[in-house]
Design an enzyme around this catalytic site. Sequence first.
Site, PDB file in Angstrom:
ATOM      1  CG  HIS A 307      -2.055   0.942   1.109  1.00 39.18           C
ATOM      2  ND1 HIS A 307      -1.944   2.290   1.353  1.00 39.18           N
ATOM      3  CD2 HIS A 307      -3.324   0.718   0.711  1.00 39.18           C
ATOM      4  CE1 HIS A 307      -3.124   2.854   1.133  1.00 39.18           C
ATOM      5  NE2 HIS A 307      -3.972   1.935   0.738  1.00 39.18           N
ATOM      6  CG  ASP A 364      -8.309  -3.993  -3.258  1.00 36.83           C
ATOM      7  OD1 ASP A 364      -7.494  -3.057  -3.403  1.00 36.83           O
ATOM      8  OD2 ASP A 364      -9.538  -3.835  -3.308  1.00 36.83           O
TER       9      ASP A 364
END
Length: 429
Positions: A307, A364
């Site tokens: 991320h 996700d």
Amino acid sequence: MSDLDQVTLGAGDKSVTLPVHTGTLGNPCIDISRLPKETGCFTYDAGFTATASCKSAITYIDGDAGVLLYRGYPIDQLAENSSFLEVAYLLINGELPDAKQFEAFSHDVTHHTMMHEALKSFLNGFRHDAHPMAMLCGSVASLSAFYHDTLDLNDPEQRRMAAVRLIAKIPTIAAAAYRYSIGWPIRYPRNNLDYVSRFLHMMFEVPSEPLELNPVVAKALDLLFILHADHEQNASTSTVRLVGSTGANPYACVSAGIAALWGPAHGGANEAVLKMLEEIGTPDKVESAIARAKDKESGFRLMGFGHRVYKNFDPRARIIREMTHKVLGELGVDDPLLEVAMKLEEAALKDDYFVERKLYPNVDFYSGIIYKALKIPTEMFTVMFAIGRTAGWVAHWLEQQTDPEAKIGRPRQIYTGADTRDYLAIDRR
Ligand code: SDX
């Protein structure tokens, strides 16, 4: 709160003192707007990873601590106690609604869920195998052609109605796109159902028999919409703001956000995660997948890992991981891909390559397994993300419209092209 209020920068024989802005929480920010005038220098920050593009009171993220707050409320408390529609109200208005305010907001959204009948022919213009994100992106941009009464951006009520219409209609358009892609007749929104049940009904109800809505499915999807509702200045929200900074209408702004979300590095990752897990197939293939992800030449990345901001566990991933076991258990779903995902996570979190780079599962990584258990088709996963994120996109768009410091977005560059040169006639080249 930092007590740093200015910094001094030496640039060759020049020196400039720049003000520092500090928000309620987070890093102090050096205001560089005077830099070009006083030193002749721009700054360079590919991907704006260290640059604040605006001031916002909506969402706060602490990437190192794995903290996510919507208007100050920790995401795990909202996940535990709130609903998506209440979170949408919170993001837009800044405060949790009282019963009367929530009733009014819910009534507004419920009575704006229909899409213009002409939009059906718009969808019919797509091939049946069109990706639903293409249909969603195109259809949302077209809404400005139907709703001229919400295009005066100086009118607060028209701005508010545009936000309500987007939150209300995007599930209807998303479900219609799905039904069109499988050749089923479009289902009209039912006002007697709550936001998520209404969406599930439009997605899955068939003319030949009534749909039995499973409360476990509705609750799980509501929670996923909460977790996806906003995330500070991510790529798609920044896109909405950049388009909004030109004075474009809100439907065009959100359509641009949908386009940005589609990319596999962003919201498209949930669809890519499931395809990756299916490609790995069985737990015994996990080690080779980890090896490929570490090999730069392979071009393969562990989708759902890493991320830009979180260098710790994404708090949403933690909630979704727990939810995955609960939902699959309650639905009696035994998905072998869950074991592959858990094995992949376990192996990566022990591997120096991922540990050194602080690559953890993100929002996700597990969401696709739940969507699959909810019988949401893979190509609709990013559409699910878009439905939840619409609440954040419209909240940021509204905030930008009344921001006294907002101006048209216009980044600069480092020019690496040819120096000035004269044109040569073709017979002299
Ligand atoms: C979302 O911004 C947001 O808030 C987004 C989001 C939201 O709610 O809006 O949280 C939603 O988009 C989540 C991210 C979903 N994307 C993926 O899961 C795709 C896989 N992840 C990566 O592509 C990547 O991690 C990013 C794009 C998410 C972040 O990229 P960064 O911060 O720019 O990291 P990087 O590309 O600079 O990588 C740093 C290092 C590199 O190695 P080195 O050059 O240092 O040797 O880590 C490696 C990368 O090669 N790396 C990975 C990896 N992610 C980064 N290696 C293997 N697998 C990965 N997934």
